[in-house]
Motif scaffolding. Structure first.
Motif, mmCIF file in Angstrom:
data_model
loop_
_atom_site.group_PDB
_atom_site.id
_atom_site.type_symbol
_atom_site.label_atom_id
_atom_site.label_comp_id
_atom_site.label_asym_id
_atom_site.label_seq_id
_atom_site.Cartn_x
_atom_site.Cartn_y
_atom_site.Cartn_z
ATOM 1 N N LEU A 1 -49.746 53.047 0.166
ATOM 2 C CA LEU A 1 -49.132 53.553 1.357
ATOM 3 C C LEU A 1 -48.474 54.868 1.833
ATOM 4 C CD1 LEU A 1 -49.226 52.385 4.376
ATOM 5 C CD2 LEU A 1 -47.035 51.374 3.686
ATOM 6 N N ALA A 2 -47.588 55.002 0.472
ATOM 7 C CA ALA A 2 -46.750 56.200 0.471
ATOM 8 C C ALA A 2 -47.526 57.501 0.558
ATOM 9 C CB ALA A 2 -45.682 56.189 -0.599
ATOM 10 N N PRO A 3 -48.612 57.801 -0.430
ATOM 11 C CA PRO A 3 -49.129 59.108 -0.311
ATOM 12 C C PRO A 3 -49.970 59.189 1.038
ATOM 13 C CG PRO A 3 -49.688 58.036 -2.210
ATOM 14 C CD PRO A 3 -48.750 56.975 -1.593
ATOM 15 N N ALA B 1 -63.509 58.611 -6.456
ATOM 16 C CA ALA B 1 -63.887 58.142 -5.131
ATOM 17 C C ALA B 1 -62.965 58.286 -4.059
ATOM 18 C CB ALA B 1 -64.760 56.887 -5.221
ATOM 19 N N MET B 2 -61.500 57.909 -4.428
ATOM 20 C CA MET B 2 -60.685 57.871 -3.110
ATOM 21 C C MET B 2 -59.827 59.323 -2.797
ATOM 22 S SD MET B 2 -57.348 55.606 -2.953
ATOM 23 C CE MET B 2 -56.406 56.249 -4.529
ATOM 24 N N VAL B 3 -59.516 59.905 -3.953
ATOM 25 C CA VAL B 3 -58.913 61.149 -3.887
ATOM 26 C C VAL B 3 -60.017 62.353 -3.370
ATOM 27 C CG1 VAL B 3 -57.531 62.848 -4.952
ATOM 28 C CG2 VAL B 3 -57.167 60.650 -5.489
ATOM 29 N N GLY B 4 -60.970 62.356 -3.803
ATOM 30 C CA GLY B 4 -62.073 63.378 -3.325
ATOM 31 C C GLY B 4 -62.206 63.191 -1.832
ATOM 32 N N VAL B 5 -62.501 62.321 -1.243
ATOM 33 C CA VAL B 5 -62.861 61.972 -0.354
ATOM 34 C C VAL B 5 -61.525 61.951 0.816
ATOM 35 C CG1 VAL B 5 -63.683 60.080 1.757
ATOM 36 C CG2 VAL B 5 -64.779 60.111 -0.215
ATOM 37 N N ARG C 1 -55.713 58.215 -14.921
ATOM 38 C CA ARG C 1 -55.869 58.266 -13.599
ATOM 39 C C ARG C 1 -55.335 59.370 -12.915
ATOM 40 N NH1 ARG C 1 -53.161 52.355 -12.022
ATOM 41 N NH2 ARG C 1 -52.631 53.812 -10.118
ATOM 42 N N GLN C 2 -54.230 60.192 -13.479
ATOM 43 C CA GLN C 2 -53.853 61.506 -13.055
ATOM 44 C C GLN C 2 -55.049 62.416 -13.152
ATOM 45 O OE1 GLN C 2 -51.323 61.921 -11.284
ATOM 46 N NE2 GLN C 2 -50.688 63.852 -11.377
ATOM 47 N N GLY D 1 -61.536 64.390 -9.286
ATOM 48 C CA GLY D 1 -62.506 64.112 -8.213
ATOM 49 C C GLY D 1 -62.156 65.178 -7.233
ATOM 50 N N SER D 2 -60.746 65.658 -7.057
ATOM 51 C CA SER D 2 -60.616 66.737 -6.077
ATOM 52 C C SER D 2 -61.591 68.013 -6.497
ATOM 53 C CB SER D 2 -59.235 67.114 -6.189
ATOM 54 O OG SER D 2 -58.169 65.884 -5.896
#
Length: 494
Positions: A149-151, A281-285, A403-404, A410-411
């Protein structure tokens, strides 16, 4: 009654509440400047490449500190480590708030990142320790609420603040909240993690810092410099070599700085792979979609960020629910369902047009994050539960570090594909003078093709994750070497 490592009783729910509020503030800072860049560029008279360092530098320092967190959590008692980290974060926030120039602002951001690299793994480590394995899913689901939620709130909040107030308010509003967290921590935080007094291998620290820092810098620079840049490839290759050297060195040490033996546990390895794929998949999109809304639909930065808010709320609300479902049914069915929803929810984005209704984009994005909420924390908890109790701190550090790096990858991958496809198909500049309207139409088409290509890559990652999730075990198996006495002293109810 919950007791700490010294047998002293404490209120577990209040401890968790303090960590959640503190972590919400620290994680929020990862994206709180997302839509404030144009304002900061004007305020300090700097270029886009320069202002990006507020994010790139933050990610680099954050990624460098995460591996160190395993050593720190074993060396120092958890109460004072948390208070120290939050105090460092407060110092960085005040520095950024008062910054008279860009250099000071960047310094404040890097100080913040140092603290975030400690607090996030520490929070995860504590949550896995103070709750018994059969309740870890729900506990990590609450943790996921903050992480998700925060990011996601950052871009919307940033846009609203800079439209109505000074950019300094972005930092000023956090200062009093963190101050309250620090004061509350003196009374509500407890020593719940056992300390082993490890010896710090300084050479490993240097190699880790240079290795992960170099890889993160390389991937973070792709959007600005492109894949053909020598700097990008030298940074990534140099970093990869150092990380390989770090892994080799850890196998030779009696007390490794970062214990990569966690990968000898297949369930943990698979869980780390899946969480990394989901991050890509999440950060890139999350980066590509606002660009589509701004460029193709002409939305402002604030409104494009607001369009993603429903998805953020969906993920935040579902994280505790999916955590409870994990405790009941285990990881496999939950994660496979989540990866399937993520895949199905991403496919329509590969067919976006100029006429695609904004409501459809908002709804489909929420569907994607609904699927991700079924994967992220459950699969992480599954991997941690498979580790011996004494390996949890190392597992947390390794999982968060990878993950980092995956977030940066991804980005870099999706933005570079978007840019390269768009540039290869955009019309010649001569058409701009001959037929401006035709040039604009072809430019939009080229841009849409770039988005389509980027989303197809995101779909590919989702499919890989779906196939990999079929290898998870049907039930949440807790490692047989789990030490019940350690658990009890770490904060479970007697």
């Amino acid at each position: 009654m919950a007791v700490d490592i010294n047998g002293k009783p404490y209120h577990r729910n209040l401890l968790v509440m303090v960590m959640l509020v503190g972590s919400f503030c620290t994680v929020l800072n990862q994206t709180i400047l997302a839509t404030a860049f144009p304002t900061l560029m004007k305020a300090f008279d700097i270029s886009t490449a320069t202002v990006q360092w507020l994010t790139t530098g933050f990610m680099m320092v954050n990624g460098i500190m995460i591996p160190v967190s395993a050593y720190l959590s074993n060396k120092f008692n958890s109460k004072w480590l948390y208070i120290s980290a939050m105090s460092i974060f407060e110092l960085g926030t005040i520095t950024a708030f008062l910054a008279p120039n860009f250099g000071t602002l960047l310094c404040g951001r890097l100080i913040q990142a140092t603290a975030v690299g400690i607090t996030m793994p520490l929070m995860q480590n504590i949550m896995l320790t103070i709750f018994p394995p059969e309740k870890r899913g729900a506990a990590m689901g609450i943790n996921g609420l903050v992480i998700a939620l925060a990011p996601a709130l950052g871009p919307s909040l940033s846009g609203w603040v800079v439209d109505n107030y000074s950019w300094r308010v972005l930092f000023g509003m956090i200062i009093p909240i963190v101050a309250v967290v620090i004061i509350a921590s003196f009374f509500l935080m407890q020593n719940v993690l056992k300390n082993t007094d490890p010896t710090l291998d300084w050479l490993s620290l240097v190699i880790s810092t240079l290795g992960f820092g170099s890889v993160l810098y390389g991937f973070s620079s792709v959007g600005d410099k492109g894949w053909t840049s020598t700097v990008v490839w030298v940074s990534i290759i140099f970093g990869a070599i150092l990380i390989a050297l770090l892994v080799w060195r850890q196998t030779k040490l009696t007390n490794p700085f970062l214990d990569f033996k966690v990968f000898k546990t297949p369930e943990f390895t698979l869980a780390t792979l899946l969480s990394s794929i989901v991050m890509i998949a999440m950060v890139g999109v999350e980066l590509v979609l606002p660009l589509y809304l701004q460029i193709v639909h002409g939305m402002s930065a604030f409104h494009s960020g607001l369009s993603l808010l429903l998805g953020a709320l969906m993920m935040g609300l579902m994280s505790p629910v999916t955590g409870d479902l994990f405790d009941r049914y285990g990881a496999k069915r939950l994660v496979m369902t989540g990866m399937f929803i993520l895949t199905i929810g991403t496919i329509p984005f590969a067919f976006l047009t100029r006429e695609t209704p904004i409501f459809d984009v908002i709804f489909l994005y929420a569907v994607r994050l609904f699927g991700i909420s079924m994967v992220m924390m459950p699969v992480t908890t599954s991997g941690m539960n498979a580790l011996p109790f004494e390996m949890i701190s190392h597992g947390t550090a390794v999982n968060n570090t990878i993950r980092q790096v995956a977030s940066s990858m991804g980005s870099a991958i999706l933005i570079s594909i978007l840019t390269n496809v768009t540039n290869s198909q955009k019309p010649s500049h001569a058409l701009l003078k001959a037929s401006p309207l035709q040039y604009k139409a072809k430019m939009i088409d080229a841009t849409l093709n770039g988005y389509h290509a980027a989303f197809w890559v995101a779909i590919t990652f989702a499919v890989i994750g779906l196939l990999a999730s079929s290898k998870l075990k049907n039930h949440n198996k807790i490692n047989a070497r789990y030490d019940a006495d350690n658990m009890q002293k770490g904060g479970s109810a007697k």
